[in-house]
Design an enzyme around this catalytic site. Structure first.
Site, mmCIF file in Angstrom:
data_model
loop_
_atom_site.group_PDB
_atom_site.id
_atom_site.type_symbol
_atom_site.label_atom_id
_atom_site.label_comp_id
_atom_site.label_asym_id
_atom_site.label_seq_id
_atom_site.Cartn_x
_atom_site.Cartn_y
_atom_site.Cartn_z
ATOM 1 N N CYS A 126 1.159 12.453 10.834
ATOM 2 C CA CYS A 126 0.625 11.692 11.964
ATOM 3 C C CYS A 126 1.613 10.597 12.331
ATOM 4 C CB CYS A 126 -0.727 11.079 11.598
ATOM 5 S SG CYS A 126 -1.472 10.092 12.926
ATOM 6 N N HIS A 168 -6.688 17.517 15.523
ATOM 7 C CA HIS A 168 -6.065 16.262 15.102
ATOM 8 C C HIS A 168 -6.171 15.211 16.201
ATOM 9 C CE1 HIS A 168 -2.710 14.094 12.839
ATOM 10 N NE2 HIS A 168 -2.778 13.440 13.989
ATOM 11 N N GLU A 169 -5.800 15.582 17.434
ATOM 12 C CA GLU A 169 -5.794 14.606 18.519
ATOM 13 C C GLU A 169 -7.207 14.216 18.945
ATOM 14 O OE1 GLU A 169 -3.119 13.122 19.026
ATOM 15 O OE2 GLU A 169 -1.920 14.575 17.923
ATOM 16 N N HIS A 172 -8.609 11.661 16.676
ATOM 17 C CA HIS A 172 -8.152 10.298 16.984
ATOM 18 C C HIS A 172 -9.104 9.607 17.954
ATOM 19 C CE1 HIS A 172 -4.394 9.403 15.017
ATOM 20 N NE2 HIS A 172 -3.823 10.525 15.416
#
Length: 216
Positions: A126, A168-169, A172
């Site tokens: 990351c 993953h994004e 966030h």
């Protein structure tokens, strides 16, 4: 426009203006914005302002370099992310990790849901947690919904590495870092990873040596 929307717009414009034609600083783990739920994007920006933000995010992601960047990573609590992956040259790694080229795209208010119970575990890093990588078992196939920067609806099934990037994004934007989902016994400094584990398509040797499980 509500007072919150106005504050968000002002914050975006300040970040974009400060960067100019350069890149934005990427905030690191420990910054509160990375642990907050991003506000849905609901037209708080004019078209040219949104375009400027998206361009800045793409520049920042490529410069890092990375394959994805969420707005909170440049200090903006808006539910917007950009992704782009040129892929890898090692055919065996590409095959095992199902890593295909991902063209530049924008995800607005994205959400994902698992298509089935199958998971795949690979090392992941990351931009907001530099210097380390860890194995994360993620859904191999997910249904992505949301919209793009033009407002066009997204509704598609992604498999393999593209699905991993989207998870993953999108995480966030929910205040979740990849370390929250990682096998912490797999945590490795990036230089150590490069020396020991980077060459193996699947982290089986790392699992045996470091003592963490992989999905069946």
């Amino acid at each position: 426009m509500t007072s919150l929307d106005a504050r968000l717009r002002d914050l975006v414009l300040r970040v974009v203006e400060a960067a100019g034609e350069d890149v934005a600083p990427i905030v690191r783990a420990g910054h509160p914005v990375l642990r907050a739920t991003a506000h849905p994007y609901d037209g708080q920006l004019a078209d040219d302002e949104l375009a400027a933000l998206v361009a800045l995010m793409h520049r920042t992601m490529r410069h890092a370099p990375g394959v994805g960047l969420a707005a909170p990573q440049i200090g903006l609590p808006l539910a917007i992310a950009v992704v782009e992956d040129p892929g890898v040259t090692d055919e065996r790694v590409a095959e095992v990790r199902e890593r295909v080229r991902v063209q530049p795209r924008v995800l607005v208010n994205p959400s994902y849901a698992a298509v089935d119970d199958e998971r795949a575990a690979f090392y992941e890093g990351c931009l907001s947690v530099p210097g380390y990588q860890a194995v994360v078992a993620r859904h191999r196939r997910v249904r992505l919904t949301g919209s793009d920067e033009t407002g066009a609806a997204l509704d598609e099934v992604l498999t393999g590495w593209p699905a991993r990037i989207v998870q993953h994004e999108t995480d966030h934007l929910r205040g979740t870092l990849y370390l929250d989902r990682a096998e912490l016994r797999s945590l490795a400094a990036s230089d150590e990873l490069g020396l020991r584990w980077a060459g193996e398509p699947r982290p089986e040797a790392a699992s045996a040596a470091l003592g963490f499980p992989l999905p069946a």
